[in-house]
Design an enzyme around this catalytic site. Sequence first.
Site, PDB file in Angstrom:
ATOM      1  N   ASN A 192       0.865  -1.184   0.000  1.00 38.22           N
ATOM      2  CA  ASN A 192       0.000   0.000   0.000  1.00 38.22           C
ATOM      3  C   ASN A 192       0.904   1.236   0.000  1.00 38.22           C
ATOM      4  O   ASN A 192       1.523   1.551   1.012  1.00 38.22           O
ATOM      5  CB  ASN A 192      -0.886  -0.045   1.260  1.00 38.22           C
ATOM      6  N   LYS A 222       0.027   4.266  -0.303  1.00 40.76           N
ATOM      7  CA  LYS A 222      -0.657   5.428   0.290  1.00 40.76           C
ATOM      8  C   LYS A 222      -0.489   6.651  -0.636  1.00 40.76           C
ATOM      9  O   LYS A 222      -0.425   6.488  -1.845  1.00 40.76           O
ATOM     10  CB  LYS A 222      -0.138   5.667   1.700  1.00 40.76           C
ATOM     11  N   HIS A 225      -9.619   0.738   5.473  1.00 44.02           N
ATOM     12  CA  HIS A 225      -8.268   0.942   6.017  1.00 44.02           C
ATOM     13  C   HIS A 225      -8.370   1.923   7.193  1.00 44.02           C
ATOM     14  O   HIS A 225      -9.187   2.843   7.175  1.00 44.02           O
ATOM     15  CB  HIS A 225      -7.350   1.499   4.930  1.00 44.02           C
ATOM     16  N   GLU A 259      -6.747   4.410   8.055  1.00 42.90           N
ATOM     17  CA  GLU A 259      -6.645   5.842   7.718  1.00 42.90           C
ATOM     18  C   GLU A 259      -7.966   6.354   7.139  1.00 42.90           C
ATOM     19  O   GLU A 259      -8.334   7.508   7.345  1.00 42.90           O
ATOM     20  CB  GLU A 259      -5.458   6.073   6.764  1.00 42.90           C
ATOM     21  N   GLU A 273      -5.263  -5.297  10.805  1.00 49.72           N
ATOM     22  CA  GLU A 273      -4.303  -4.199  10.915  1.00 49.72           C
ATOM     23  C   GLU A 273      -4.577  -3.438  12.203  1.00 49.72           C
ATOM     24  O   GLU A 273      -5.404  -2.501  12.209  1.00 49.72           O
ATOM     25  CB  GLU A 273      -4.447  -3.259   9.726  1.00 49.72           C
ATOM     26  N   GLY A 291       2.363   2.168  10.723  1.00 47.73           N
ATOM     27  CA  GLY A 291       3.299   3.273  10.523  1.00 47.73           C
ATOM     28  C   GLY A 291       4.022   3.690  11.785  1.00 47.73           C
ATOM     29  O   GLY A 291       4.636   4.751  11.838  1.00 47.73           O
ATOM     30  N   SER A 347       3.440  -2.085  10.362  1.00 48.33           N
ATOM     31  CA  SER A 347       4.896  -2.040  10.588  1.00 48.33           C
ATOM     32  C   SER A 347       5.604  -3.331  10.193  1.00 48.33           C
ATOM     33  O   SER A 347       6.544  -3.767  10.863  1.00 48.33           O
ATOM     34  CB  SER A 347       5.206  -1.684  12.044  1.00 48.33           C
TER      35      SER A 347
HETATM   36  P1  PGA Z   1       2.839   0.244   7.601  1.00 48.55           P
HETATM   37  O1  PGA Z   1       1.368   0.439   6.959  1.00 48.55           O
HETATM   38  O2  PGA Z   1       3.391  -1.049   7.065  1.00 48.55           O
HETATM   39  O3  PGA Z   1       3.617   1.448   7.157  1.00 48.55           O
HETATM   40  O4  PGA Z   1       2.640   0.191   9.085  1.00 48.55           O
HETATM   41  C1  PGA Z   1       0.498  -0.657   6.822  1.00 48.55           C
HETATM   42  C2  PGA Z   1      -0.814  -0.197   6.211  1.00 48.55           C
HETATM   43  O5  PGA Z   1      -1.211   0.941   6.432  1.00 48.55           O
HETATM   44  O6  PGA Z   1      -1.478  -0.953   5.489  1.00 48.55           O
END
Ligand code: PGA
Length: 260
Positions: free
Chosen positions: A11, A13, A96, A98, A168, A174, A214
Amino acid sequence: MADRTIYIMGNWKMNLHVGDSSLFVHKLASSVKSHRAIEVVLFPTMLALQSLSLQVNHRQFKLGAQNFYWRDHGAFTGEVSASQLRGLAKYALVGHSERRHVFHEHGREIGRKVQAAVRNGIRPVLCVGETASERAYGETADILHDQLVAGLANVTSEDMAEIIIAYEPVWAIGTGDNATPKDTRSAVQAIRMQLRHLFGTTVANATPVLYGGSVSIDNAASYLAVDGIDGLLIGGASLDSRQFGAIVEAAYKQGRTTKK
Ligand code: PGA
């Protein structure tokens, strides 16, 4: 016990402009080997979907949309529908964290998006996960229950053949503060238990469940070794071609058949 596909998803983003996305895919193409048992899916900016769909070797990479609106067409200024993504995206992220936390998308809307994706031949990757405070209060299983019930409302057992769930935990995205494989295992068990209640054992066992939050080359193998995990949804590390390629290799080496 059958061989199961392992999904490694990146992803990106809101990173990489269209030209950079193309250059990056070019680099990825040499660092990510194709393996039949591994489905590698890239989620670039929506703007790059069309050009990348012409560029990628579809045996090596599948493309997905990070977002879309649940109606198929109409007066919805600025939106892109799953119907418009047909032919460009084989997968789409839905729910997701976010989208849930920054853009305040809620259960009903997320459920409608899952249905819109399925209706348009796009495989939804329904993301679920608890926040740090929900976790601290021991509410993880309840949150997963609520998010699955809302996200999978009006979905049939047949539709479930197209749906992927990604666990997740919000606090792990992140942050570098990733969930332990033990945390992940119990969350995945809670997800499959809920899928069993909703759709029965066969569907629950067949539905792919991924981990995200992460993930890096240092911890990828430990998640892939968790019983019941069918792959990874990767943010930050998917923007590093060497690391992403190494994670795909780790998945290949794991070369395991998953027991459910
Ligand atoms: P990350 O993001 O690996 O940077 O923690 C995962 C995601 O948002 O799907």
